[in-house]
Motif scaffolding. Structure first.
Motif, short mmCIF file in Angstrom:
data_model
loop_
_atom_site.label_atom_id
_atom_site.label_comp_id
_atom_site.label_asym_id
_atom_site.label_seq_id
_atom_site.Cartn_x
_atom_site.Cartn_y
_atom_site.Cartn_z
N GLY A 43 42.67 40.71 41.04
CA GLY A 43 43.70 41.73 40.88
C GLY A 43 45.02 41.15 40.39
N SER B 1 49.21 42.48 39.07
CA SER B 1 50.18 43.57 39.03
C SER B 1 50.31 44.12 37.62
CB SER B 1 51.54 43.09 39.53
OG SER B 1 52.14 42.24 38.57
N ALA B 2 50.76 45.36 37.54
CA ALA B 2 50.98 45.99 36.25
C ALA B 2 52.00 45.19 35.44
CB ALA B 2 51.45 47.43 36.44
N SER C 228 50.98 50.41 30.11
CA SER C 228 50.71 51.39 31.17
C SER C 228 49.76 52.48 30.68
CB SER C 228 52.01 52.02 31.67
OG SER C 228 52.78 51.06 32.34
N LEU D 148 46.32 51.00 30.66
CA LEU D 148 45.82 50.91 32.04
C LEU D 148 45.40 52.28 32.56
CD1 LEU D 148 48.35 48.32 33.48
CD2 LEU D 148 45.87 48.00 33.25
N ARG E 148 41.81 53.30 33.97
CA ARG E 148 41.70 53.88 35.31
C ARG E 148 40.97 55.22 35.26
NH1 ARG E 148 46.79 54.09 36.42
NH2 ARG E 148 47.00 56.31 36.13
N SER F 299 43.55 51.09 40.87
CA SER F 299 44.88 50.60 41.20
C SER F 299 45.26 51.05 42.59
CB SER F 299 45.90 51.11 40.18
OG SER F 299 46.08 52.50 40.31
N ARG F 300 46.16 50.28 43.17
CA ARG F 300 46.70 50.66 44.47
C ARG F 300 48.14 50.20 44.51
NH1 ARG F 300 46.73 46.29 48.23
NH2 ARG F 300 45.61 44.50 47.41
N ARG G 208 52.33 48.00 41.58
CA ARG G 208 51.00 48.59 41.43
C ARG G 208 50.04 47.47 41.05
NH1 ARG G 208 48.68 53.18 41.76
NH2 ARG G 208 50.60 54.31 42.06
N TYR H 94 46.23 46.19 40.03
CA TYR H 94 45.02 46.65 39.35
C TYR H 94 43.90 45.66 39.60
CZ TYR H 94 47.49 50.28 36.84
OH TYR H 94 48.20 51.41 36.53
#
Length: 123
Positions: A20, A22-23, A42, A45, A49, A56-57, A63, A65
């Motif tokens: 994972g 981060s954005a 974004s 992404l 998604r 993502s969380r 955020r 991914y």
């Protein structure tokens, strides 16, 4: 498959394959490589998604991914089936190309210089 048709999105999946991220990290990486902005990253992404390729969380203001393995397993099965169809044909093509190359090479050699065949005769 549509989601993976874009080189930026494929690169995002490659970057996420290691775990994972981060954005922001992803935007920096593909921004430098492809010359695209953070909002463009974004959008890519979001496509991944919505296609179910990544999830993502939120972790505070960040955020994160990560790749979902199930859709990629579907792609792998599809590629294996396609490869099973094409490999015999590509092997046959390789054989024919090798025969043609050998024939051209032998045709360019003077008859007296050609190698003997299995029975000791000149071709």
């Amino acid at each position: 498959m549509d989601a993976l048709g874009d080189p930026v999105r494929r690169r995002l999946v490659e970057l996420l394959a290691g775990g994972g991220r981060s954005a922001g990290d992803l935007a920096d990486a593909v921004g430098a490589e492809f010359g695209i902005s953070q909002p463009a990253t974004s959008r890519h992404l979001r496509v991944l998604r919505e296609a179910g390729v990544v999830e993502s969380r939120a972790l505070g203001t960040v955020r994160l991914y990560s790749v979902r393995p199930e859709p990629l397993a579907d792609v792998e099965r599809w590629a294996r089936d396609v490869r099973r169809f094409w490999e015999p044909r590509l092997d046959a093509l390789t054989t024919e190309v090798a025969r043609g190359t050998r024939a051209r090479r032998l045709a360019s050699v003077r008859p007296a210089d050609r190698p003997d065949d299995e029975q000791g005769r000149k071709p």
